[in-house]
Design a protein around this motif. Structure first.
Motif, mmCIF file in Angstrom:
data_model
loop_
_atom_site.group_PDB
_atom_site.id
_atom_site.type_symbol
_atom_site.label_atom_id
_atom_site.label_comp_id
_atom_site.label_asym_id
_atom_site.label_seq_id
_atom_site.Cartn_x
_atom_site.Cartn_y
_atom_site.Cartn_z
ATOM 1 N N HIS A 10 0.850 -1.191 0.000
ATOM 2 C CA HIS A 10 0.000 0.000 0.000
ATOM 3 C C HIS A 10 0.887 1.244 0.000
ATOM 4 C CE1 HIS A 10 -3.497 2.445 0.608
ATOM 5 N NE2 HIS A 10 -3.081 2.906 1.768
ATOM 6 N N ASN A 11 0.769 2.050 -1.032
ATOM 7 C CA ASN A 11 1.612 3.237 -1.176
ATOM 8 C C ASN A 11 0.766 4.388 -1.716
ATOM 9 O OD1 ASN A 11 3.612 5.148 -1.627
ATOM 10 N ND2 ASN A 11 5.073 3.673 -2.460
ATOM 11 N N PRO A 12 -0.059 4.987 -0.852
ATOM 12 C CA PRO A 12 -0.984 6.031 -1.331
ATOM 13 C C PRO A 12 -0.284 7.256 -1.897
ATOM 14 C CG PRO A 12 -0.969 5.919 1.078
ATOM 15 C CD PRO A 12 -0.229 4.725 0.590
ATOM 16 N N MET A 13 0.890 7.626 -1.375
ATOM 17 C CA MET A 13 1.601 8.794 -1.884
ATOM 18 C C MET A 13 2.025 8.584 -3.338
ATOM 19 S SD MET A 13 2.628 11.889 -1.319
ATOM 20 C CE MET A 13 2.803 12.204 0.451
ATOM 21 N N LEU A 14 2.529 7.395 -3.638
ATOM 22 C CA LEU A 14 2.946 7.096 -5.008
ATOM 23 C C LEU A 14 1.750 7.074 -5.951
ATOM 24 C CD1 LEU A 14 5.224 6.230 -6.964
ATOM 25 C CD2 LEU A 14 4.689 3.868 -6.377
#
Length: 285
Positions: A10-14
């Motif tokens: 999970h990488n919401p910023m990317l």
């Protein structure tokens, strides 16, 4: 046997960075959808035509791999598939992966449009988690300016090495920059603040760890025998000059209203060129 579903970190910023309208519109209009710098012969000033320079950078990656025709390569962070397709034109069989679903959708469209389905495939997957890939199954692994997005770079390199066949090769085009404590006296404060903001807003945590020789040592620590690092900053300078010229006036307006975080690619283009002139960062394969 049913193929194992890849695990995705999970990488919401990317995801937010690549979903932003500035990223989608800017990459499409300026770069034709490609997400890396062009390669210009030394002494070049005029950056156009940019498309030819972008293909030269992809060819440079191919040359670094030094693999025979028919070799199987993983393109880790394939974006819309331009790099993978260029490698395939040179005779390599390429599996592209990316954690951004839209990138894979666009890559598959490009692959189909160019009738390269027999040479290139693309799927949503995370280079941190390649457990769906058997050991020693690829002749080469490559990435083009995507390793900087890694949250756990050692884990990523460990996975690359695990899936690599004996005698295989890894080719990486990445960049690094000086951090606050390393900046030379007289560095403008706005430039040092831009470096931190670009890393943060573009989801590039590994960029803050890399220095000259650091990636080289990381690769050696994983067991690679021969690791070569080369500075390409002078070769990409014309591309950055183009970004600077296109973005300078808009960036002044952006700064006046304090909107840098919302136009992070514009900031990266303008301040990146300024930083390159001051030797605050390099790009290396």
């Amino acid at each position: 046997m049913e193929e194992k579903e890849p695990q995705i970190t999970h990488n919401p910023m990317l995801q937010r960075y690549y979903a932003a309208w500035e990223s989608r519109l800017g990459y499409r209009l300026v770069m034709g959808g490609t997400r890396h710098f062009g390669y210009h012969p030394l002494g070049t000033i005029w950056p156009l035509p940019l498309g030819a320079a972008l293909r030269r950078m992809e060819d440079h990656l191919y040359q670094l791999l030094e693999l025979p025709t028919g070799s199987k390569v993983l393109d880790a962070g394939c974006g819309n598939g331009h790099v993978a397709l260029q490698l395939a034109r040179q005779g390599l069989r390429v599996q592209g992966i990316d954690i951004v679903a839209n990138h894979i959708r666009w890559a598959r469209q490009e692959i189909k449009a160019q009738k390269m389905e027999n040479m290139v495939s693309a799927r949503v997957a995370d280079y941190h988690h390649l457990d769906w890939v058997p050991d020693m199954s690829f002749d080469g692994v490559c990435n083009m300016k995507t390793f900087v997005h890694a949250r756990e770079p050692e884990q990523v390199l460990s996975e690359f090495f695990r899936i690599l066949k004996p005698g295989g090769s890894i080719a990486m085009h990445e960049y690094w920059h000086l951090n606050d404590e390393e900046l030379p006296p007289g560095t403008p404060k706005d430039l040092s603040e831009s470096i931190k903001r670009v890393d943060r807003q573009s989801a590039m945590p590994t960029d803050r760890r890399l220095r000259r020789g650091v990636l080289q040592q990381m690769l050696k620590d994983q067991g690679l025998v021969e690791v070569v690092e080369k500075d390409l900053s002078r070769n990409i300078a014309p591309t950055l000059l183009l970004f600077y010229v296109l973005g300078y006036i808009p960036y002044l307006i952006i700064c006046f209203f304090g909107l840098q975080a919302w136009f992070i690619n514009t900031e990266a283009g303008v301040q990146g060129y300024r930083g390159l002139q001051r030797h605050l960062w390099d790009t290396v394969p």
